[in-house]
Design an enzyme around this catalytic site. Structure first.
Site, PDB file in Angstrom:
ATOM      1  N   GLU A 181     -13.223   4.973  -3.090  1.00 17.94           N
ATOM      2  CA  GLU A 181     -11.259   5.021  -2.715  1.00 17.94           C
ATOM      3  C   GLU A 181     -10.726   6.110  -3.896  1.00 17.94           C
ATOM      4  OE1 GLU A 181     -10.637   3.336  -0.577  1.00 17.94           O
ATOM      5  OE2 GLU A 181      -8.556   4.701  -0.421  1.00 17.94           O
ATOM      6  N   ASP A 182     -10.624   7.401  -3.143  1.00 18.48           N
ATOM      7  CA  ASP A 182      -9.622   8.477  -3.903  1.00 18.48           C
ATOM      8  C   ASP A 182     -10.064   8.710  -5.085  1.00 18.48           C
ATOM      9  OD1 ASP A 182      -7.876   7.597  -2.395  1.00 18.48           O
ATOM     10  OD2 ASP A 182      -5.999   7.150  -3.802  1.00 18.48           O
TER      11      ASP A 182
ATOM     12  N   ARG B   8      -8.272  10.968  -8.111  1.00 18.48           N
ATOM     13  CA  ARG B   8      -7.916  11.776  -6.756  1.00 18.48           C
ATOM     14  C   ARG B   8      -6.947  10.551  -6.222  1.00 18.48           C
ATOM     15  NH1 ARG B   8      -8.024  11.830  -1.870  1.00 18.48           N
ATOM     16  NH2 ARG B   8      -7.165  10.424  -1.586  1.00 18.48           N
TER      17      ARG B   8
ATOM     18  N   LYS C 136      -5.770  -2.297  -1.401  1.00 18.84           N
ATOM     19  CA  LYS C 136      -6.731  -2.012  -0.039  1.00 18.84           C
ATOM     20  C   LYS C 136      -7.616  -3.293   0.154  1.00 18.84           C
ATOM     21  CE  LYS C 136      -7.374   2.082   1.268  1.00 18.84           C
ATOM     22  NZ  LYS C 136      -7.620   3.498   2.199  1.00 18.84           N
TER      23      LYS C 136
ATOM     24  N   ASN D   5      -0.192  13.792   2.875  1.00 19.41           N
ATOM     25  CA  ASN D   5       0.738  12.477   2.390  1.00 19.41           C
ATOM     26  C   ASN D   5       1.345  13.027   1.209  1.00 19.41           C
ATOM     27  OD1 ASN D   5      -0.162  10.865   4.192  1.00 19.41           O
ATOM     28  ND2 ASN D   5      -1.542  10.730   3.537  1.00 19.41           N
TER      29      ASN D   5
ATOM     30  N   ASP E  52     -13.537   5.769   2.007  1.00 19.44           N
ATOM     31  CA  ASP E  52     -12.324   5.481   3.413  1.00 19.44           C
ATOM     32  C   ASP E  52     -11.991   7.400   3.520  1.00 19.44           C
ATOM     33  OD1 ASP E  52     -10.530   4.097   4.945  1.00 19.44           O
ATOM     34  OD2 ASP E  52      -9.585   4.818   3.164  1.00 19.44           O
ATOM     35  N   ASP E  53     -11.711   8.055   3.006  1.00 16.09           N
ATOM     36  CA  ASP E  53     -10.825   9.457   2.454  1.00 16.09           C
ATOM     37  C   ASP E  53     -11.395  10.180   2.780  1.00 16.09           C
ATOM     38  OD1 ASP E  53      -9.097   8.342   0.012  1.00 16.09           O
ATOM     39  OD2 ASP E  53     -11.143   8.531  -1.091  1.00 16.09           O
TER      40      ASP E  53
ATOM     41  N   TYR F   3       0.705  -1.138   0.486  1.00 17.30           N
ATOM     42  CA  TYR F   3      -0.268  -0.226  -0.265  1.00 17.30           C
ATOM     43  C   TYR F   3       1.137   1.058   0.161  1.00 17.30           C
ATOM     44  CZ  TYR F   3      -4.147   2.568  -0.241  1.00 17.30           C
ATOM     45  OH  TYR F   3      -5.323   3.758  -0.584  1.00 17.30           O
TER      46      TYR F   3
HETATM   47  P1  NAI Z   1      -8.883  17.709  -0.974  1.00 22.55           P
HETATM   48  O1  NAI Z   1      -8.691  17.813  -1.990  1.00 22.55           O
HETATM   49  O2  NAI Z   1     -10.151  17.164  -0.844  1.00 22.55           O
HETATM   50  O3  NAI Z   1      -8.740  18.964   0.540  1.00 22.55           O
HETATM   51  C1  NAI Z   1      -7.448  19.365   0.482  1.00 22.55           C
HETATM   52  C2  NAI Z   1      -7.925  20.654   1.347  1.00 22.55           C
HETATM   53  O4  NAI Z   1      -7.001  21.587   1.014  1.00 22.55           O
HETATM   54  C3  NAI Z   1      -8.942  21.472   0.288  1.00 22.55           C
HETATM   55  O5  NAI Z   1      -9.902  22.625   1.097  1.00 22.55           O
HETATM   56  C4  NAI Z   1      -7.856  23.803  -0.384  1.00 22.55           C
HETATM   57  O6  NAI Z   1      -9.033  24.096  -0.341  1.00 22.55           O
HETATM   58  C5  NAI Z   1      -7.454  23.045   1.309  1.00 22.55           C
HETATM   59  N1  NAI Z   1      -5.833  23.568   0.414  1.00 22.55           N
HETATM   60  C6  NAI Z   1      -4.975  23.576  -0.601  1.00 22.55           C
HETATM   61  N2  NAI Z   1      -4.195  24.532  -0.640  1.00 22.55           N
HETATM   62  C7  NAI Z   1      -3.991  24.985   0.246  1.00 22.55           C
HETATM   63  C8  NAI Z   1      -3.056  26.017   1.422  1.00 22.55           C
HETATM   64  N3  NAI Z   1      -2.505  26.551  -0.027  1.00 22.55           N
HETATM   65  N4  NAI Z   1      -3.773  26.593   2.789  1.00 22.55           N
HETATM   66  C9  NAI Z   1      -4.213  26.020   2.882  1.00 22.55           C
HETATM   67  N5  NAI Z   1      -5.021  25.313   1.808  1.00 22.55           N
HETATM   68  C10 NAI Z   1      -5.149  24.890   1.017  1.00 22.55           C
HETATM   69  O7  NAI Z   1      -7.402  16.827  -0.077  1.00 22.55           O
HETATM   70  P2  NAI Z   1      -8.085  15.223   1.149  1.00 22.55           P
HETATM   71  O8  NAI Z   1      -8.838  13.896   0.466  1.00 22.55           O
HETATM   72  O9  NAI Z   1      -8.683  15.800   2.031  1.00 22.55           O
HETATM   73  O10 NAI Z   1      -6.434  15.197   2.052  1.00 22.55           O
HETATM   74  C11 NAI Z   1      -6.180  16.138   2.403  1.00 22.55           C
HETATM   75  C12 NAI Z   1      -4.302  15.405   2.388  1.00 22.55           C
HETATM   76  O11 NAI Z   1      -4.585  14.745   3.313  1.00 22.55           O
HETATM   77  C13 NAI Z   1      -3.454  14.698   0.775  1.00 22.55           C
HETATM   78  O12 NAI Z   1      -2.654  15.478   1.357  1.00 22.55           O
HETATM   79  C14 NAI Z   1      -3.807  13.603   1.740  1.00 22.55           C
HETATM   80  O13 NAI Z   1      -2.681  12.333   2.444  1.00 22.55           O
HETATM   81  C15 NAI Z   1      -4.212  13.695   3.303  1.00 22.55           C
HETATM   82  N6  NAI Z   1      -4.535  12.311   4.440  1.00 22.55           N
HETATM   83  C16 NAI Z   1      -4.125  11.249   5.042  1.00 22.55           C
HETATM   84  C17 NAI Z   1      -4.744  10.564   5.466  1.00 22.55           C
HETATM   85  C18 NAI Z   1      -4.175   9.664   6.438  1.00 22.55           C
HETATM   86  O14 NAI Z   1      -3.708  10.853   7.178  1.00 22.55           O
HETATM   87  N7  NAI Z   1      -4.470   8.800   7.429  1.00 22.55           N
HETATM   88  C19 NAI Z   1      -5.923  10.364   5.234  1.00 22.55           C
HETATM   89  C20 NAI Z   1      -6.911  11.227   4.263  1.00 22.55           C
HETATM   90  C21 NAI Z   1      -6.183  12.075   3.149  1.00 22.55           C
END
Ligand code: NAI
Length: 595
Positions: free
Chosen positions: A286-287, A196, A214, A451, A309-310, A143
């Protein structure tokens, strides 16, 4: 009892609605195990049903039953294997040792990934045994992060399909396509449209590595039988020009279909799934890109057994970390103020589950509970004056406050005790921001969840040094323990793999027909309860992944208990001891003896 009569008895019992695995069974069973294979105790012999057992050659090429050199002498005689194998006999343990040695000898993670996938296609039980016994080492291979690279290069490493591809070409024929899959008794589907993939963007049809990975974890960590898992990629095109120009790209060569065309295909897919596999098949989204992810969850959560999951898995794992950290922070969740940097799928999903937990525990309305939670997006603090221009999933977080444009201003104004990064933008928890958190809180809780590692909002080292060792730190990608002033700090990893396998298994064993938010709370609670004083002493707010099967069993049992309590479980009667029942249902990958 032979396999066939077991099979018939099982079907009859299922029909009568009173299917139960013998609680005294000590081996991995498997829910509605139509072959009766996994319900037999480890000491019973079974027939290795394949398309044909007339030739041992077929058996050697059937990954579900192949044991390679571990076929015993009597098995070699009775299954026409003489001469097809060299004379040496091996054991599963020895095979595992050899494979681990081989895998460790590869320096490039992608080579390790390919070796693991080849093993999965050659000898399924050995693949899962290796993965379960070496979960901390091999999880990053099958993964994230390695699976991300595999998806990027999927066109080149693609050999044999590991799941179903449903593209726009199959419109109107999706039910027929599902019937092409060789397994009938499917319990969990993981589906992506590849828009994504992790933090890597649109990988189109090559996102298939994600559902495959997964589902491997569903089996290895959660105990769902491999034959009950179905990976699916929906291909509506890709907007990734690099892939469209790549001669080895395996997907449709067109820009992504959107709007009605997209949602019509998804609707046909969801209906076909229900028609083919029934009401109780779990579909995990997923994604998907966030504009579709929220919409699909909203459309289907009241009609199908679906889970994202996200959004929801991330929320449950982070909430578990927060609940566990209360032992270190003191107070209840309602006593804290939360500030998010990033307001997408992960951020708003976590925020909503925290609000729900506060509301459930304190009996205040969820709207009131949301006021303890603030979010910052790329345009600054989300406040009521921005409401009209906000995407719908951000609107509940638009509280009354003057606009603030930077994270530092938001920290100073909101004085949060918990800072959570879900922006996908690395190094945004600057020294100023972290020091501001440390000035407000004796023990600031900092979660840098983005991530991969390079996108983390800050590193473990930065969090510990900038707070003089006072931070409780956790991240999305793993960080090594860090020593500060002679004390070793172990950062927690808010890995979704803690939650979804156990949650999914809990839904399967209870025969749940809908995912209810309270089941997510039940999963979080079970995970938080697995953190012991020994872990707290090292600064950990998650238990080590080495115990994941036990953790998953507790999560599954708690989720199943909630399903029964809410009247959403259909597998009746409710087993008296759900943890024991869960463990008895978990797939175990030890070789079976063939008659
Ligand atoms: P998404 O695209 O749905 O959300 C990203 C958010 O960040 C949006 O609201 C956007 O407006 C904001 N954003 C982007 N650039 C920005 C900046 N410069 N300043 C402030 N805000 C900004 O993406 P998602 O799915 O929410 O994932 C976000 C991150 O969280 C990814 O890096 C992902 O890998 C990580 N993640 C971690 C998990 C874990 O630790 N278990 C699980 C799911 C996601």
């Amino acid at each position: 009892m032979n396999c066939c009569s077991f099979f018939l008895d099982t079907l009859l019992e299922m029909k009568n609605g009173n299917f139960m695995v013998d609680p005294s069974s000590t081996v991995g069973g498997g829910v509605v195990d139509v072959y009766g294979e996994d319900c037999a105790t480890q000491h019973q012999f079974l027939t290795p049903w394949t398309v044909s057992v007339a030739s041992g050659y077929t058996l050697l090429r059937d990954p579900r039953h192949n044991k390679g050199l571990a076929f015993t002498e009597p098995e070699r005689d009775s299954h026409y294997l003489r001469g097809l194998l060299p004379p040496a006999l091996s054991t599963q343990g020895l095979q595992e040792k050899k494979l681990l040695q081989n895998i460790r000898s590869y320096e490039v993670p992608l080579h390790k990934y390919v070796a693991m996938m080849e093993l999965q296609e050659r000898n399924e039980r050995l693949f899962y045994k290796l993965l379960i016994d070496n979960v901390e080492e091999l999880l990053p291979i099958v993964y994230t992060p390695t699976v991300g690279e595999a998806c990027q290069k999927y066109g080149c490493i693609f050999k044999r399909p590991q799941g179903l591809y449903i593209s726009l070409k199959e419109k109107g024929k999706i039910l027929e396509v599902l019937k092409n899959w060789p397994e009938r008794s499917i319990q969990v589907i993981v589906v992506t449209d590849g828009e994504r993939i992790l933090g890597l963007g649109d990988l189109g049809c090559q996102g298939m590595g994600i559902p495959v990975g997964k589902l491997a974890l569903y089996t290895a960590l959660g105990g769902v039988r491999p034959s009950a898992c179905l990976p699916i990629t929906i291909d509506v095109g890709t907007n990734n020009q690099k892939l469209l120009d790549d001669e080895f790209y395996i997907g449709l060569r067109q820009k992504r279909a959107t709007g009605k065309e997209y949602y019509d295909l998804l609707e046909e897919f969801m209906s076909a799934v229900k028609q083919n596999y029934g009401e109780k098949v779990l579909v995990q989204f997923e994604d998907f890109a966030n504009h579709n992810a929220f919409e699909l969850l909203a459309r289907y959560k009241t009609r199908h057994l679906v889970f994202n999951d996200d959004i929801q898995g991330t929320a449950a794992v982070v909430l578990a970390g927060l609940v566990a950290s209360l032992k270190l922070l003191g107070g209840s969740l309602a006593d804290h103020t939360f500030l998010f940097f990033g307001a997408g799928e992960a951020g708003t999903g976590i925020a909503e589950l925290i609000a729900l937990e506060i509301s459930t525990k304190t009996n205040i309305p969820v709207e009131e509970a949301r006021k303890k939670i603030w979010l910052v997006d790329s345009k600054g603090l989300i406040v009521s004056s921005r409401k009209d221009s906000l995407q719908h999933f951000k609107k509940p977080w638009a509280h009354e406050h003057e606009p603030l444009s930077t994270l530092l201003d938001a920290v100073r104004a909101m004085k949060p005790s918990v800072l959570i990064g879900t922006s996908g933008v690395g190094q945004t928890f600057t020294k100023d921001v972290v020091e501001a958190m440390a000035a407000i809180n004796h023990r600031p809780l900092i979660m840098a969840l983005s991530n991969p590692t390079a996108q983390a909002e800050c590193t473990a080292e930065q969090a510990y040094t900038w707070t003089e060792g006072r931070a409780i730190f956790s991240s999305g990608s793993p960080f090594d323990p860090y020593e500060y002033n002679g004390k070793s700090f172990v950062p927690g990893q808010a890995n979704n793999a803690y939650i979804f396998p156990g949650l999914g298994f809990g839904l399967v064993i209870s025969g749940a027909i809908r995912v209810h938010d309270e089941m997510l709370l039940a999963a979080s609670e079970a995970l938080a309860n697995q953190v012991t004083q020994e872990h707290y002493d090292k600064g950990m707010i998650y238990p080590p992944l080495t115990n994941i099967r036990k953790i998953s069993a507790h999560i599954a049992a708690n989720v199943a208990a909630k399903a029964y309590e809410l009247g959403l479980a259909t597998r009746l009667p409710r087993p008296a001891n759900l943890v024991q029942y869960t463990e008895s249902c978990m797939y175990t990958p030890n070789y079976r003896s063939y008659r």
